[in-house]
Design a protein around this motif. Structure first.
Motif, PDB file in Angstrom:
ATOM      1  N   UNK A 153      12.042  15.587  -1.838  1.00 21.15           N
ATOM      2  CA  UNK A 153      10.919  15.365  -2.739  1.00 21.15           C
ATOM      3  C   UNK A 153      10.764  13.894  -3.126  1.00 21.15           C
ATOM      4  N   UNK A 154      11.645  13.055  -2.592  1.00 20.56           N
ATOM      5  CA  UNK A 154      11.514  11.618  -2.806  1.00 20.56           C
ATOM      6  C   UNK A 154      10.700  11.019  -1.681  1.00 20.56           C
ATOM      7  N   UNK A 155       9.756  10.133  -2.038  1.00 23.78           N
ATOM      8  CA  UNK A 155       8.980   9.409  -1.051  1.00 23.78           C
ATOM      9  C   UNK A 155       9.446   7.957  -1.003  1.00 23.78           C
ATOM     10  N   UNK A 156       9.397   7.372   0.192  1.00 26.06           N
ATOM     11  CA  UNK A 156       9.907   6.013   0.392  1.00 26.06           C
ATOM     12  C   UNK A 156       8.803   5.119   0.920  1.00 26.06           C
ATOM     13  N   UNK A 157       8.811   3.876   0.453  1.00 22.58           N
ATOM     14  CA  UNK A 157       7.852   2.879   0.919  1.00 22.58           C
ATOM     15  C   UNK A 157       8.564   1.539   1.015  1.00 22.58           C
ATOM     16  N   UNK A 158       7.836   0.499   1.393  1.00 23.12           N
ATOM     17  CA  UNK A 158       8.455  -0.824   1.525  1.00 23.12           C
ATOM     18  C   UNK A 158       8.885  -1.372   0.165  1.00 23.12           C
ATOM     19  N   UNK A 159       8.330  -0.823  -0.914  1.00 20.67           N
ATOM     20  CA  UNK A 159       8.677  -1.301  -2.249  1.00 20.67           C
ATOM     21  C   UNK A 159       9.861  -0.559  -2.861  1.00 20.67           C
ATOM     22  N   UNK A 160      10.138   0.631  -2.384  1.00 23.15           N
ATOM     23  CA  UNK A 160      11.231   1.398  -2.958  1.00 23.15           C
ATOM     24  C   UNK A 160      11.022   2.889  -2.768  1.00 23.15           C
ATOM     25  N   UNK A 161      11.334   3.671  -3.794  1.00 23.81           N
ATOM     26  CA  UNK A 161      11.208   5.113  -3.692  1.00 23.81           C
ATOM     27  C   UNK A 161      10.681   5.695  -5.001  1.00 23.81           C
ATOM     28  N   UNK A 162      10.112   6.886  -4.895  1.00 23.41           N
ATOM     29  CA  UNK A 162       9.593   7.544  -6.085  1.00 23.41           C
ATOM     30  C   UNK A 162       9.541   9.050  -5.851  1.00 23.41           C
ATOM     31  N   UNK A 169      10.706   6.780 -10.641  1.00 22.22           N
ATOM     32  CA  UNK A 169      10.182   5.630  -9.907  1.00 22.22           C
ATOM     33  C   UNK A 169      11.251   4.546  -9.859  1.00 22.22           C
ATOM     34  N   UNK A 170      11.521   4.032  -8.659  1.00 20.72           N
ATOM     35  CA  UNK A 170      12.506   2.955  -8.512  1.00 20.72           C
ATOM     36  C   UNK A 170      12.044   2.016  -7.404  1.00 20.72           C
ATOM     37  N   UNK A 171      11.440   0.900  -7.806  1.00 23.92           N
ATOM     38  CA  UNK A 171      10.968  -0.102  -6.849  1.00 23.92           C
ATOM     39  C   UNK A 171      11.878  -1.325  -6.831  1.00 23.92           C
ATOM     40  N   UNK A 172      13.094  -1.155  -7.309  1.00 25.32           N
ATOM     41  CA  UNK A 172      14.072  -2.224  -7.182  1.00 25.32           C
ATOM     42  C   UNK A 172      14.120  -3.188  -8.344  1.00 25.32           C
ATOM     43  N   UNK A 173      14.682  -4.378  -8.073  1.00 27.07           N
ATOM     44  CA  UNK A 173      15.014  -5.335  -9.132  1.00 27.07           C
ATOM     45  C   UNK A 173      14.101  -6.553  -9.156  1.00 27.07           C
ATOM     46  N   UNK A 174      12.979  -6.497  -8.424  1.00 30.75           N
ATOM     47  CA  UNK A 174      12.052  -7.626  -8.404  1.00 30.75           C
ATOM     48  C   UNK A 174      10.721  -7.247  -9.030  1.00 30.75           C
ATOM     49  N   UNK A 175      10.144  -8.192  -9.740  1.00 28.45           N
ATOM     50  CA  UNK A 175       8.821  -7.991 -10.326  1.00 28.45           C
ATOM     51  C   UNK A 175       7.771  -8.031  -9.221  1.00 28.45           C
TER      52      UNK A 175
END
Length: 357
Positions: A153-162, A169-175
């Motif tokens: 049920x997690x989706x992944x993209x170049x920015x992270x996962x959600x 929602x987790x798009x990592x440690x960068x703004x």
């Protein structure tokens, strides 16, 4: 603190003079235990920043008011209001109506904020005058260990996962700049002027007995933000942990969530392309099919789902059926009931008053 009788709101009433930088707004309903944890995390913030916290009690029958009172000496400018009109929109628009801050931050009542959340929120908007919306990591605080099938049920993209099913929602440690549709209701930060200009939120979390009046919540607002090209950001410093109860980690919960999503999808579609008034539903088969395919794509597109098991396939089929049912349910009520049609096609919901209540 005093009880508050809900006024009919207006655009002008919402646009009061700004005296604070931030207003944190927390709608709540019968979650005193979780609200205690959320307020405890707010008590640890840097309160040198001019801000207020508004808790809007949506008709609770537990000790919500007493819980808020416990934090009066720990959280400056803590405000409690009571409004029993059903639905999440009550808390959102009621809170916006009395908020004095330039920046509004809507939070769920079951989150834990990192200790620098308030500081990061103020800096984010003060340092970027072109920013309209912001959110941050919404990480899981599982009540029990999640089942293995949740990985699908997690989706992944170049920015992270959600995981939209659980508002994670987790798009990592960068703004980074993000699509406004990733600014979800549990961690929804917006300029007050922007909220007003976009017409406010749509109905959300309507009780089961009134599901025909369900709307698409913050999605309707963020879709308008996309049309206007408004800037939204993911800010790592706006991190919170979202309580995921054991009940939410069940197939039954996900089926209910899928039905609810079908209703929301119908509402969104009808506001774009209203059906002609009829005593019969329109051609549902053609209108539902795109959302059915969406659920299929959501799963099979993930790397972990290349060779899904019969068990996972059965879950996917059940969720697709539930979403299709929710869509059909809402479209039927819209076709047959003038009151529902009038409700769905309202220009805005500042004067939020549910029919038949």
């Amino acid at each position: 603190m005093v009880l508050f009788r809900r006024p009919l709101l207006s655009r002008s009433a919402i646009a009061k003079s700004v005296k604070l930088i931030i207003s944190i707004i927390i709608p709540t309903f019968n979650r005193a235990n979780q609200l205690t944890v959320t307020l405890a995390s707010l008590a640890k913030q840097d309160w040198h920043i001019p801000a207020e916290v508004i808790v809007v009690d949506n008709g609770s029958t537990d000790n919500t008011k007493a819980v808020v009172e416990q934090f009066e000496t720990q959280i400056p400018n803590l405000i409690y209001r009571y409004d029993a009109m059903p639905g999440l929109l009550t808390g959102r628009h009621h809170g916006a109506a009395i908020a004095r801050g330039e920046i509004l931050c809507f939070l769920d009542d079951d989150v834990i904020l990192n200790q620098e959340y308030l500081k990061n929120l103020a800096e984010t908007f003060l340092n970027d005058k072109n920013l309209h919306l912001a959110t941050g990591p919404c990480l899981p605080n599982y009540e029990v260990d999640p089942p293995q099938w949740l990985a699908h049920f997690w989706q992944h993209s170049h920015t992270g996962q959600y995981c939209g099913w659980l508002s994670l929602l987790d798009f990592g440690h960068s703004e980074i700049e993000v699509d406004p549709n990733f600014v979800w209701g549990l961690n929804f930060c917006i300029r007050k002027k922007t909220l007003i200009d976009l017409g406010g939120f749509h109905p959300d979390c309507i009780p089961d007995r009134l599901q025909q009046y369900q709307g698409d919540g913050e999605t309707g607002l963020t879709l308008k933000a996309i049309e206007k090209g408004l800037k939204a950001k993911y800010i790592p410093g706006l991190m919170l942990y979202h309580h995921v109860s054991k009940q939410r980690l069940t197939i039954e919960y996900l089926k209910k969530r899928a039905f609810y999503q079908g209703v929301c999808n119908s509402y969104t579609d009808l506001r774009k392309h209203p059906l002609k008034t009829s005593t019969k539903p329109a051609s549902f088969r053609n209108r539902i099919r795109p959302y059915y395919r969406w659920i299929k794509r959501l799963f099979v597109a993930q790397p972990t789902n290349k060779n899904i098991s019969p068990e996972i396939k059965a879950i996917i089929d059940n969720l697709a059926t539930a979403e299709k049912s929710g869509y059909h349910f809402h479209q039927t009520h819209f076709s047959r009931e003038a009151e529902v049609r009038k409700w769905v096609l309202k220009n805005d919901y500042w004067d939020y008053q549910l029919p038949s209540t």
